[in-house]
Structures are given as C-alpha cells and as structure tokens.
Design a protein around this motif. Sequence first.
Motif, PDB file in Angstrom:
ATOM      1  N   UNK A   1       0.841  -1.195   0.000  1.00  0.00           N
ATOM      2  CA  UNK A   1       0.000   0.000   0.000  1.00  0.00           C
ATOM      3  C   UNK A   1       0.876   1.245   0.000  1.00  0.00           C
ATOM      4  N   UNK A   2       0.589   2.161  -0.929  1.00  0.00           N
ATOM      5  CA  UNK A   2       1.381   3.379  -1.081  1.00  0.00           C
ATOM      6  C   UNK A   2       0.864   4.484  -0.176  1.00  0.00           C
ATOM      7  N   UNK A   3       1.653   5.526  -0.010  1.00  0.00           N
ATOM      8  CA  UNK A   3       1.295   6.616   0.883  1.00  0.00           C
ATOM      9  C   UNK A   3       0.759   7.837   0.182  1.00  0.00           C
ATOM     10  N   UNK A   4       1.129   8.998   0.696  1.00  0.00           N
ATOM     11  CA  UNK A   4       0.656  10.265   0.151  1.00  0.00           C
ATOM     12  C   UNK A   4      -0.013  11.089   1.261  1.00  0.00           C
ATOM     13  N   UNK A   5      -1.298  10.808   1.555  1.00  0.00           N
ATOM     14  CA  UNK A   5      -2.181   9.929   0.781  1.00  0.00           C
ATOM     15  C   UNK A   5      -2.509  10.556  -0.569  1.00  0.00           C
ATOM     16  N   UNK A   6      -2.514   9.722  -1.591  1.00  0.00           N
ATOM     17  CA  UNK A   6      -2.796  10.203  -2.932  1.00  0.00           C
ATOM     18  C   UNK A   6      -1.901   9.602  -3.986  1.00  0.00           C
ATOM     19  N   UNK A   7      -0.945   8.750  -3.554  1.00  0.00           N
ATOM     20  CA  UNK A   7      -0.064   8.093  -4.507  1.00  0.00           C
ATOM     21  C   UNK A   7      -0.521   6.651  -4.723  1.00  0.00           C
ATOM     22  N   UNK A   8      -0.196   6.098  -5.888  1.00  0.00           N
ATOM     23  CA  UNK A   8      -0.740   4.795  -6.281  1.00  0.00           C
ATOM     24  C   UNK A   8       0.333   3.717  -6.291  1.00  0.00           C
ATOM     25  N   UNK A   9      -0.007   2.579  -5.688  1.00  0.00           N
ATOM     26  CA  UNK A   9       0.913   1.440  -5.661  1.00  0.00           C
ATOM     27  C   UNK A   9       1.228   0.915  -7.047  1.00  0.00           C
ATOM     28  N   UNK A  10       0.244   0.965  -7.952  1.00  0.00           N
ATOM     29  CA  UNK A  10       0.427   0.399  -9.289  1.00  0.00           C
ATOM     30  C   UNK A  10       1.563   1.063 -10.040  1.00  0.00           C
ATOM     31  N   UNK A  11       1.853   2.311  -9.708  1.00  0.00           N
ATOM     32  CA  UNK A  11       2.916   3.023 -10.398  1.00  0.00           C
ATOM     33  C   UNK A  11       4.166   3.161  -9.560  1.00  0.00           C
TER      34      UNK A  11
END
Length: 425
Positions: A66-76
């Motif tokens: 799971x990516x952070x940010x919040x607002x960033x995407x794990x897929x990329x």
Amino acid sequence: MSVTSLVLFHVLLCITCIQGRMGIGGTEQDWGYITVRPNAHMFWWLYYTTYNNVSNYTDRPLIIWLQGGPGMASSGYGNFVEVGPLDPLFEKRQGSFVDDFNVLFVDNPVGVGYSFTSDNETKLVTNGDEIGEDLYNFFKEFITMRHPEFKTVPMYVFGESYGGKMATEFVYKLTKKEKSSKGKLCNLKGLALGDAYISPLDYLNHYAPLALNLGLVDKRGFTRIDELAKQIQVLINKKEFKKASDIENVITDLLAFETFGFDLNNFLAKMNSTKLPKVWDYMNLLENVMNNKVKEALNIELNVTWKFFENDLYDSLKGDLIKSVTHKVEALLNNTDVKIIVYNGILDFLVNTAGTIAWLDNLNWEGRERWLNTSQTPLVVDEVTEGYFKRVDNLVFYAVLRAGHSVPIDNLPVVNEILQLELLD
C-alpha cells in the motif's frame, strides 16, 4: 442507456477483459477491479513470484503493498519505482520483491491511480476507518472469489509513509472482523511499516531539534519551527485536526524556506531552492507510462487518468492526516499474534527515525518494559553494517543506514535482507 449505466457497462466489460494471467516483462501476473461499495472500484495488480525452488507459487508468502501520500498509487510508484519486477523504463529490477514473494499492489484509497468512482455522487474516504472498511471489502472479495488459493498462504501487509497508517487500519479492521465472525479469512502473519506516518506529532516534535543538530537552521529557525509544533499539539488537544494539518504544511514550507530547498525525504539529496524533492522527478515519466503503455497492456479502456498524486483524495482526508494510530498498533500487539515489522531510513527527515523510536517506546503493551531495556543489535550484510535492530516478542524495529523515506529506492538489498529474516523465519 444513461451515462451512469454506460459507465457501469464499461466497468463490467473492462473487468471481464482484464482477468487472467499474462506476462509483462516475462513475469506472470493478474489484475482487475473489485467494487468495494456502490460505484467505488478498487484496482489491483498481482505478480506471481518468480522464485524457482518451489513447486507452486503458493509455497511463497503473499505481500500486499500500500502506497502513501495519501494520494499516490501502488500500481505506479511502488511497482515501477520501488519493488516491482520492472523499473519505469521496463528494465528488469535486480532485487525485486517478486524474486522471492507474490506481490499484490492495490491502488488505495478509491480515487487513486486506476481506482475510481463511477458517478459524481460517490464520496472519497474521509478517515482511516473508512479506508480500513474499503480495504476489508476489497480483500474479502479478492481472497474468496478471485484468488482463494492464497487463503492459507502466509500474508504480510506492507505500508509505506501514509500507507503505513492505511495498512494499520486495514489489519486492525481485518483482525476485528475475524474475531467477531469467529472465522479466519486468511493466514495473516504480519504488518510491515516502512517510514510510516503512524504518529505525526512524534515526527513533528523532532523537526526543530533535528534541523538544529544537523546544522540546517539557526536558533531563530529552531524557535519558529518548535513554536509551530507546539501549536499543533494545542489544536490536536482541541480536536481541530484540519487546522493542525494546515500548520503542519506551514512547518514543511518553513523548512524548505529556511534551508533553501532541503529534501525532507532524504537529507543527503542534492537540492536547491527551486528544485522539488527527488520523489517528484518520477512524475512526468510515470504519468506518461501509466496512461499509455501500461494502460494499453492492461486493456484498461475506461476514462480513467492515472495521476502521480491525487489532490482530491488528499483534501478529502485532511481532517485525518494528523491523527495517530498507535492505539491500533497497541491493540494488535496486545490482542493478536500479528508480527509488527517497523523499518525506517535514518536519512528521512519527514518521518524521522527519532520520531519512530519515540512512538515505539511509548506503546502501551505487555512487552513495553522489556522493549525499553533491550539493546539494539547491528544488522550486518556481506560484512557491512547496514543498520540496527531490536526485537521483543512480535515487535521488531530496523533503523536502515544509507536510506531515506523510500528505503527500497535507497537500499533495496537491505530491505530484502529484512524480508528474508522476518517473512521466512
């Protein structure tokens, strides 16, 4: 056909089209969408391990990233920049997590990356409990209907930066629901928190002394930052969380001004007053790759634009950003057998190691006294000291040398060493 019906038709068509395994860069994988609540669709991308010394991929653990940010995407970002099998130029990554583990990237929360809402009325999440609920709904469908073969496979949930808060919310929600239903949905083994924004105030309280001790600010700068951090404490006590988040942004802006462009993610990065932090160097490349080659390869025909950072989602969570989730880490330690794996790059100023040590030392759990009285041990890899760790029962902490906010970017071999020690013990 109405606009909404047309969109939903295309959703179902897309989901049907993209199920099934195929190779990108020679790696076997699967991907798709799961509807976590009405009109809210979460994208997932699974890589099967390339580890050769087993008869079946289910012989190796599953990592959820799971990516952070919040607002960033794990897929990329997590996939192509940090731990996936290919880099953004589609070159093979040495030391990818996929070499040893099955890896599931989830674009979370809905609204981030390829995840989307199919009408204008469906709201984005506003707090951690909603994040945990969406992730639970996603995972229940994933493990029961899409990939039930992983039900008994050891599973570890990884969260980086703000993703650590979201991972904690998910694991907490999962364990509570399993307890209330008296049934196990999966073989959850651990929660891994990488430079995780678990207790924001602990990090903010260390900004002023850390900046002063590193020679980044003078006494005047120290005082200004310290006074702002104290204002945040007052606002948190009053439960004025949005105002507290506004002051947090003032502090980071002030740090950039006082230091003429200091990189909060890695304080050894080469910077100046006009340059954005290094993490933003990937934005144009990733947005181009994800909205063209990757989107075409995954056959995603929806009107979804992959963004490096989703501001609307960040704004939606503004009232939750500054809140701590250490009480949920405590609950996991006290009431479950889930292993908590914490690691931090010592060059990270934003989520500084001093702050991580502070909230770890203040956890209210059965092993606290033993934790406080346990000395750290050097982590030696290939005769080089790569960090330090300490362990008590199901809690372990690694301070990683030569690494900042994104430890896998700066020191991937050490992260892999940690995985070998903690996931394959």
